[in-house]
Design a protein around this motif. Structure first.
Motif, PDB file in Angstrom:
ATOM      1  N   LEU A  57       3.588 -67.410 -64.507  1.00  0.00           N
ATOM      2  CA  LEU A  57       3.162 -66.641 -63.333  1.00  0.00           C
ATOM      3  C   LEU A  57       2.339 -65.424 -63.722  1.00  0.00           C
ATOM      4  CD1 LEU A  57       6.374 -66.928 -61.132  1.00  0.00           C
ATOM      5  CD2 LEU A  57       4.132 -67.963 -60.696  1.00  0.00           C
ATOM      6  N   GLU A 113       2.085 -66.673 -51.204  1.00  0.00           N
ATOM      7  CA  GLU A 113       0.886 -67.165 -51.880  1.00  0.00           C
ATOM      8  C   GLU A 113       0.060 -68.034 -50.942  1.00  0.00           C
ATOM      9  OE1 GLU A 113      -0.060 -66.066 -54.697  1.00  0.00           O
ATOM     10  OE2 GLU A 113       1.799 -65.072 -55.294  1.00  0.00           O
ATOM     11  N   ASP A 125      -1.266 -64.762 -62.251  1.00  0.00           N
ATOM     12  CA  ASP A 125      -1.603 -63.500 -61.580  1.00  0.00           C
ATOM     13  C   ASP A 125      -2.885 -62.916 -62.169  1.00  0.00           C
ATOM     14  OD1 ASP A 125       0.556 -63.556 -59.849  1.00  0.00           O
ATOM     15  OD2 ASP A 125       1.837 -62.302 -61.114  1.00  0.00           O
ATOM     16  N   LYS A 142       0.142 -71.331 -58.068  1.00  0.00           N
ATOM     17  CA  LYS A 142       1.343 -70.501 -57.892  1.00  0.00           C
ATOM     18  C   LYS A 142       2.233 -71.043 -56.776  1.00  0.00           C
ATOM     19  CE  LYS A 142      -0.502 -66.267 -57.847  1.00  0.00           C
ATOM     20  NZ  LYS A 142      -0.444 -64.785 -57.711  1.00  0.00           N
TER      21      LYS A 142
END
Length: 535
Positions: free
Chosen positions: A215, A262, A219, A246
């Motif tokens: 993650l 998301e 990001d 994600k």
């Protein structure tokens, strides 16, 4: 490039790939192509750096097989093929996928070894690209902004590769919130003997630690990737691709709030469909076959792996060859399971049966085959990694799991489903009496919508701990054997909807075969990596 010896060639294959092979076709770049770049010159010019980046995508698409020619490892086709054959929605017809299909793999099985080695080869190329562009920016060869974008592309691919590894070689996150042993998460470029030594020391860690790093990479990718591209819009990483991935990763964590958050970035929070995304301009194609008949240019494909006539997995790895019938130029290796085709939840009149399935005769018998990948001659079909339809269904499930009979969940489900089913078969909220019934409908829809795209095993394993939705008590499902198919085509019948008996029994979740073995060569070369129990 420095040349140096590594005692075990397998550790070399998975940790070191410091020449960047680039295809001679225009598939990867419009620049004058070259066969390889040494690390000493790879980052000396912007043009060379672009070739390095193209080479990383080449590794993702074609890879190698036991050190030889490529067979679509890891993402050109291999991950999709393996994801299907670990599940129950296709029937193995030949010996090619028998080991995966019947779970008889060992720590020396070629398919498992090559998926592992090619994923880590891709990861190492990503790490070399990151280190190289950072050094190039420091020297002024490229700007910091350009360096950051290349790094973001590499981190996207690095996250995708590590997630594929942890899905297959570790217990799922939902078992103990990621407390089980994971896979080594490699972030250092291995380009010297010292680097090899340091990376061998990297432990497996936990599944939770892997997900945290996955993650973090995504990001970074979201923050630093462009929303759109004028070229390679589908086949180079974008902001939308990072967000979409994600939603998948967080669904594997049962982080339903995170999936919803998301997904909202990609337009899924609208009160009702049709859904569109301001980031990337994604929207469902009108017809369910749109992402496949127009695989290189459509609104629904968020990220795919590109193939071309000059660069593909070949007859032993390309998607049309693996899934296609011999009568059309494929190899007739796997058929659509009649139990999926006849399932009550796959309603009569659903156009995905006529548009994306085809009945053909192969080796004298009639079967239904997946018809998403059709270029049997040139093998140019892109390998779909994530589509907008998946984002909608990921968020639909997250809403459904969070709030009983949530109308937003139903609307997202219907957006995908209604483009294929007759009006009389379309769902209303009154179609469901419980929260679980709506969630099950979403899960059923995934089996139809993503058939042949490798999503079945990931869904089986992420649902393994949920008594309401798990398959085979959380284990590997029972499989139909080819001997149970009559050869007349009568196993597939949407009028009578017969059930074909599975001849290969299910395997319990507790069985060691539920996850793949760490390859023997890796264990021999890396004293700090623990084998998976039972092998």
């Amino acid at each position: 490039m420095k040349n140096f010896k590594i005692e075990n060639k397998f550790i070399y294959a998975i940790l070191l790939l410091i020449t960047f092979s680039v295809s001679s076709c225009k598939k990867y770049t419009e620049l004058n192509p070259i066969n390889s770049l040494s690390e000493a010159t790879a980052f000396d010019t912007p043009a060379n750096i672009e070739l390095v980046a193209a080479g990383v995508y080449n590794t993702a698409a074609v890879g190698t097989y036991s050190g030889g020619s490529g067979r679509g490892y890891p993402f050109g086709a291999a991950s999709i093929e393996q994801g299907e054959m670990r599940g129950e929605d296709m029937v193995n017809l030949a010996t090619f996928f028998q080991i995966t299909y019947e779970s008889t793999y060992t720590s020396t099985t070629a398919n498992n070894i090559n998926l592992w080695s090619n994923l880590y080869a891709l990861i190492n190329q990503c790490n070399i690209l990151i280190a190289g562009v950072e050094a190039a920016a420091a020297k002024g060869t490229i700007t910091t902004a350009v360096s950051t974008q290349y790094s973001a592309e590499a981190r996207f691919l690095r996250a995708l590769a590590h997630h594929e590894l942890v899905i297959n070689f570790s217990r799922p996150y939902v078992d103990g919130n990621g407390s089980n042993v994971g896979v080594p998460y490699r972030t250092v470029a291995v380009n010297s003997t010292d680097a090899v030594t340091s990376q061998v020391l990297v432990p497996r860690g936990t599944v939770a630690e892997d997900y945290t790093k996955i993650l973090a990479d995504l990001d970074y990718a979201e923050t630093n990737l462009p929303a759109t591209r004028s070229t390679y819009a589908i086949t180079r990483a974008t902001k939308g691709a990072a967000i979409a991935l994600k939603t998948r990763v967080k669904l594997h964590m049962n982080d339903f709030a995170g999936v919803i958050t998301e997904g909202a970035k990609l337009g899924t929070s609208a009160a009702a469909g049709p859904y569109t995304s301001a980031i990337g301009n994604y929207a469902l194609t009108t017809s369910p076959d749109g992402p496949f008949t127009s695989f290189s240019n459509n609104t629904e494909s968020i990220f795919s792996i590109e193939n071309s006539a000059a660069a593909n997995g070949g007859v032993n790895g390309a998607l049309p060859n693996m899934f296609g019938p011999a009568s059309l130029g494929g190899r007739g290796l796997v058929a659509t399971s009649p139990n999926l085709y006849n399932a009550a939840f796959w309603v009569t009149g659903d156009t995905r049966r006529t548009l994306l399935q085809i009945q053909q005769t192969t080796t004298g018998a009639k079967y239904f085959f997946n018809y998403k990948f059709r270029d049997y001659t040139n093998k140019t079909d892109y390998a779909p990694i994530i589509r907008y339809a998946e984002v909608l269904l990921n968020v639909a499930e997250a809403y459904s799991r969070t709030i009983a009979l949530d109308t937003r969940a139903l609307s997202l489900l219907n957006a995908v489903r209604n483009r294929a089913v007759p009006t009389a078969s379309q769902y209303t909220i009154a179609s469901f009496t419980t929260q679980n019934a709506l969630t099950q409908a979403i899960l059923n829809e995934r089996r139809i919508e993503f058939a042949g795209e490798g999503r079945r095993w990931p869904d089986i394993t992420r649902l393994s701990q949920d008594a309401n939705f798990q398959v085979a008590g959380g284990g590997i499902p029972a499989k139909i054997l080819v001997t149970a198919l009559s050869g007349t085509g009568t196993n597939w019948d949407v009028t009578l909807r017969p059930t074909t008996v599975a001849g290969k029994a299910s395997i319990a979740y507790s069985d060691y075969r539920y996850i793949w073995p760490i390859p023997t060569d890796e264990l021999n070369a890396n004293p700090n990596i623990a084998k998976n129990p039972g092998y």
